[in-house]
Motif scaffolding. Structure first.
Motif, PDB file in Angstrom:
ATOM      1  N   LEU A  96     -14.725  -3.805   2.933  1.00 22.67           N
ATOM      2  CA  LEU A  96     -13.869  -4.868   3.461  1.00 22.67           C
ATOM      3  C   LEU A  96     -12.781  -4.207   4.289  1.00 22.67           C
ATOM      4  O   LEU A  96     -12.303  -3.133   3.936  1.00 22.67           O
ATOM      5  N   SER A  97     -12.382  -4.854   5.360  1.00 18.70           N
ATOM      6  CA  SER A  97     -11.318  -4.285   6.174  1.00 18.70           C
ATOM      7  C   SER A  97      -9.980  -4.459   5.461  1.00 18.70           C
ATOM      8  O   SER A  97      -9.859  -5.279   4.556  1.00 18.70           O
ATOM      9  N   GLU A  98      -8.995  -3.675   5.886  1.00 18.00           N
ATOM     10  CA  GLU A  98      -7.668  -3.749   5.258  1.00 18.00           C
ATOM     11  C   GLU A  98      -7.112  -5.172   5.342  1.00 18.00           C
ATOM     12  O   GLU A  98      -6.479  -5.657   4.417  1.00 18.00           O
ATOM     13  N   GLU A 132      -8.785  -7.985   5.458  1.00 13.31           N
ATOM     14  CA  GLU A 132      -9.432  -8.871   4.485  1.00 13.31           C
ATOM     15  C   GLU A 132      -8.874  -8.641   3.085  1.00 13.31           C
ATOM     16  O   GLU A 132      -8.726  -9.578   2.302  1.00 13.31           O
ATOM     17  N   LYS A 133      -8.563  -7.371   2.800  1.00 20.93           N
ATOM     18  CA  LYS A 133      -8.014  -7.061   1.468  1.00 20.93           C
ATOM     19  C   LYS A 133      -6.618  -7.662   1.303  1.00 20.93           C
ATOM     20  O   LYS A 133      -6.287  -8.166   0.229  1.00 20.93           O
ATOM     21  N   MET A 193      -6.993 -11.244   0.634  1.00 25.85           N
ATOM     22  CA  MET A 193      -7.477 -11.441  -0.730  1.00 25.85           C
ATOM     23  C   MET A 193      -6.330 -11.294  -1.726  1.00 25.85           C
ATOM     24  O   MET A 193      -6.187 -12.089  -2.655  1.00 25.85           O
ATOM     25  N   LYS A 194      -5.494 -10.272  -1.511  1.00 26.02           N
ATOM     26  CA  LYS A 194      -4.349 -10.049  -2.396  1.00 26.02           C
ATOM     27  C   LYS A 194      -3.408 -11.255  -2.369  1.00 26.02           C
ATOM     28  O   LYS A 194      -2.927 -11.696  -3.412  1.00 26.02           O
ATOM     29  N   PHE A 237      -4.126 -14.300  -1.603  1.00 24.62           N
ATOM     30  CA  PHE A 237      -4.764 -15.439  -2.267  1.00 24.62           C
ATOM     31  C   PHE A 237      -4.590 -15.336  -3.779  1.00 24.62           C
ATOM     32  O   PHE A 237      -4.229 -16.301  -4.446  1.00 24.62           O
TER      33      PHE A 237
END
Lengths: 75, 215
Positions: free
Chosen positions: A59-61, A63-64, A67-68, A70
């Motif tokens: 996953l790209s930074e 996207e991470k 996610m965090k 969220f």
């Protein structure tokens, strides 16, 4: 004569196709004379080939980070 | 004499036995695994993502499944007993999520049926049922399984690297970013980058030597 440190850098660049022709030539000459670097270079090339074989994904930074955020919001 | 010896041995055995019991008791009091949800995304997202992609073959769905896994993990963190390592526990949740995903897309009864369509591109005559059977001499399936395991082994090793090294390695090797872009993004100079790449690659070779086959 190229030093082992420089040879290692060229070797790493070569794994990503970023070594110039002259660099590769220097590396060849160095490997001809230096056994340790030859072993290292072979292992390095093997690592590249298995990384390609494994079809790695990540996953790209960005996207991470999303996610965090969220998870922070939901928890 | 032999009788005494026998008793003596028995004593010994008792001693060993009682020792092992106390040891077992101590084991139970040992600190168990703990959850650190704030590190999950950094430590396990890529590992779980690779695991999921291997099973659903779609990056977007895999990403959603990983996110759902973390979310479900957060919600049921209080049920975590500490028997399994953090990652094993998350993988177990992800497995359920993958199964749920397939249940969802196959929810209509008709979709659950196994349909065998003869390949439209080829001739419809011939022993078509036999041709559907897997080729016993094909190595293709094994390769796919082996490559997936290899991918997980590599990610396992990458996650053990220092944060910056693993970041640079992933950007360069997996995402295929150019040196210039990475330098701009992380605010480092190219020689710095190559030193980090060198350290990461050397550590990876060492790690894979232990966890995978000889490199």
């Amino acid at each position: 004569m190229t030093s082992c440190e420089k040879a290692a850098v060229i070797c790493n660049k070569a794994q990503y196709n970023e070594a110039s022709f002259l660099d590769k030539l220097k590396l060849r000459f160095h490997l001809f004379a230096c056994k340790n670097c030859t072993v290292h270079s072979e292992k390095n090339a093997k690592l590249t080939s298995i990384c390609e074989k494994a079809k790695l994904r990540s996953l790209s930074e960005q996207e991470k980070v999303l996610m965090k955020e969220f998870l922070k919001k939901e928890s | 004499m032999p009788a005494i010896k026998y008793e003596y041995q028995n004593e010994n055995m008792k001693l060993i036995k009682s020792n092992s019991i106390t040891f077992g008791g101590d084991n139970k009091q040992m600190p168990t695994n703990q959850l650190f949800p704030e590190t999950w995304v950094d430590s396990y997202a890529d590992y779980l993502f690779n695991y999921a992609v291997g099973r659903v073959s779609d990056a977007e769905i895999a990403k959603d499944l990983v996110q759902e896994t973390f979310f479900a993990g957060l919600k049921s963190a209080k049920n975590y007993k500490g028997d399994a390592a953090e990652r094993t526990w998350l993988i177990a949740i992800l497995k359920r999520k993958v199964i749920d995903h397939y249940r969802k897309i196959n929810s209509k009864k008709g979709k659950a049926e196994v349909r065998m369509n003869y390949n439209a591109s080829s001739d419809s005559e011939g022993d078509w049922l036999e041709e559907q059977v897997a080729d016993p001499f094909s190595n293709f399936e094994n390769d796919a399984i082996e490559n997936e395991e290899l991918g997980l082994a590599i990610h396992d090793c990458v996650s053990k690297l220092p944060k910056k090294q693993s970041m640079v390695f992933k950007m360069k090797t997996i995402q295929g970013m150019s040196t210039e872009d990475i330098c701009n993004e992380l605010d480092i100079n190219p020689s710095n980058l190559w030193v980090m790449i060198h350290r990461a690659r050397t550590a990876l070779v060492g790690c894979l030597n232990q966890n995978w086959f000889e490199l």
